[in-house]
Design a protein around this motif. Structure first.
Motif, PDB file in Angstrom:
ATOM      1  N   UNK A   1       0.808  -1.324  -0.097  1.00 28.38           N
ATOM      2  CA  UNK A   1       0.031   0.158  -0.218  1.00 28.38           C
ATOM      3  C   UNK A   1       0.696   1.079   0.058  1.00 28.38           C
ATOM      4  N   UNK A   2       1.959   1.167   1.164  1.00 26.65           N
ATOM      5  CA  UNK A   2       2.915   2.242   0.869  1.00 26.65           C
ATOM      6  C   UNK A   2       3.176   2.709  -0.613  1.00 26.65           C
ATOM      7  N   UNK A   3       3.451   1.469  -1.197  1.00 26.45           N
ATOM      8  CA  UNK A   3       4.324   2.171  -2.416  1.00 26.45           C
ATOM      9  C   UNK A   3       3.722   2.217  -3.716  1.00 26.45           C
ATOM     10  N   UNK A   4       2.181   1.701  -3.804  1.00 24.37           N
ATOM     11  CA  UNK A   4       1.084   1.954  -4.582  1.00 24.37           C
ATOM     12  C   UNK A   4       1.049   3.651  -3.989  1.00 24.37           C
ATOM     13  N   UNK A   5       0.826   3.978  -2.441  1.00 24.18           N
ATOM     14  CA  UNK A   5       0.346   5.655  -2.437  1.00 24.18           C
ATOM     15  C   UNK A   5       1.684   6.528  -2.906  1.00 24.18           C
TER      16      UNK A   5
END
Length: 248
Positions: free
Chosen positions: A178-182
């Motif tokens: 999720x951090x990567x996608x954000x």
């Protein structure tokens, strides 16, 4: 819980492991009927499913099965979902996890996200919702279809959409799915102010029911990893949203 649709199956058929094999989902819940229903819905998508009824079984299954995503109940007979997550992440730090929580257990949702969970659904839920969210989580991993120009660069920050490697000033930064996608969304829109609503829609693909503080939570996670000890790149525009700019 409502039945699955043919449309869902068609869209999910394109989702597979990089080697062409079926994606793997681990379902952890001590309610046999619920586990069976979830298993049927996920297998209908063409995915391989394994079930576990306790925390210990879940940890063992995660090591043997090497899942691409985990659907994890918060309340289990031996130890809770947070402990399962902690133990699984020691072996596979990047596996995306969807928590199942009680309808009114707000503290469970916050605890799950704070501990590194990627998403949650509250009981009772529709099977379509669970499948859609699991699919969204897996699309954030290396199963995502990548473009030929896969490297994003903003200042001294680089993100490779193919390898999921992130570097700032040559130092590698490890992010959850999720951090990567954000961060990818921010880097695809440098110098552009993005509202919480836009971020929720793009990164989580659904409305959090007014709980936009999840954006603040993940922005804080990113800042600790991307900006810690460095000139800040992620900025809050009060009343407007967030913006990523090269450090001066």
């Amino acid at each position: 819980m409502s039945p699955m649709t043919n449309q869902g199956k068609t869209s999910a058929a394109r989702l597979q492991r990089l080697d062409g094999s079926a994606v793997r989902v681990l379902v952890v819940d001590d309610e046999p009927n619920l586990t069976e229903l979830l298993g049927m819905a996920l297998r209908y998508e063409g995915w391989e499913v394994r079930a576990a009824a306790t925390g210990m079984q879940a940890v063992r299954a995660a090591r043997e099965f090497d899942p691409d995503a985990v659907v994890l109940d918060m309340m289990l007979p031996d130890f809770d979902g947070l402990e399962v997550l902690r133990r699984m992440r020691t072996d596979n730090p990047n596996v995306p996890v969807l928590f199942l929580t009680a309808k009114d257990a707000v503290e469970d949702r916050v605890s799950g996200l704070t501990a590194g969970g990627d998403d949650y659904v509250t009981k009772p839920f529709s099977l379509e919702e669970v499948v859609a969210r699991v699919r969204a989580l897996m699309r954030r991993t290396t199963m995502s279809v990548s473009s030929s120009d896969s490297v994003l660069v903003v200042g001294d920050l680089t993100l490779d959409e193919d390898s999921h490697e992130v570097y700032r000033a040559g130092e590698e930064i490890h992010l959850t799915a999720t951090e990567f996608e954000l961060l990818r969304y921010l880097m695809r829109n440098p110098r552009r102010v993005l509202s919480k609503a836009q971020i929720l829609d793009r990164v989580w693909n659904y409305d959090f029911g007014g709980q936009a503080n999840v954006v603040e939570l993940y922005i804080s996670y990113l800042r600790k990893k991307v900006d810690a000890g460095r000139d800040p790149m992620i900025h809050t525009m009060r009343g407007a949203g967030y913006v990523l700019r090269p450090a001066v």
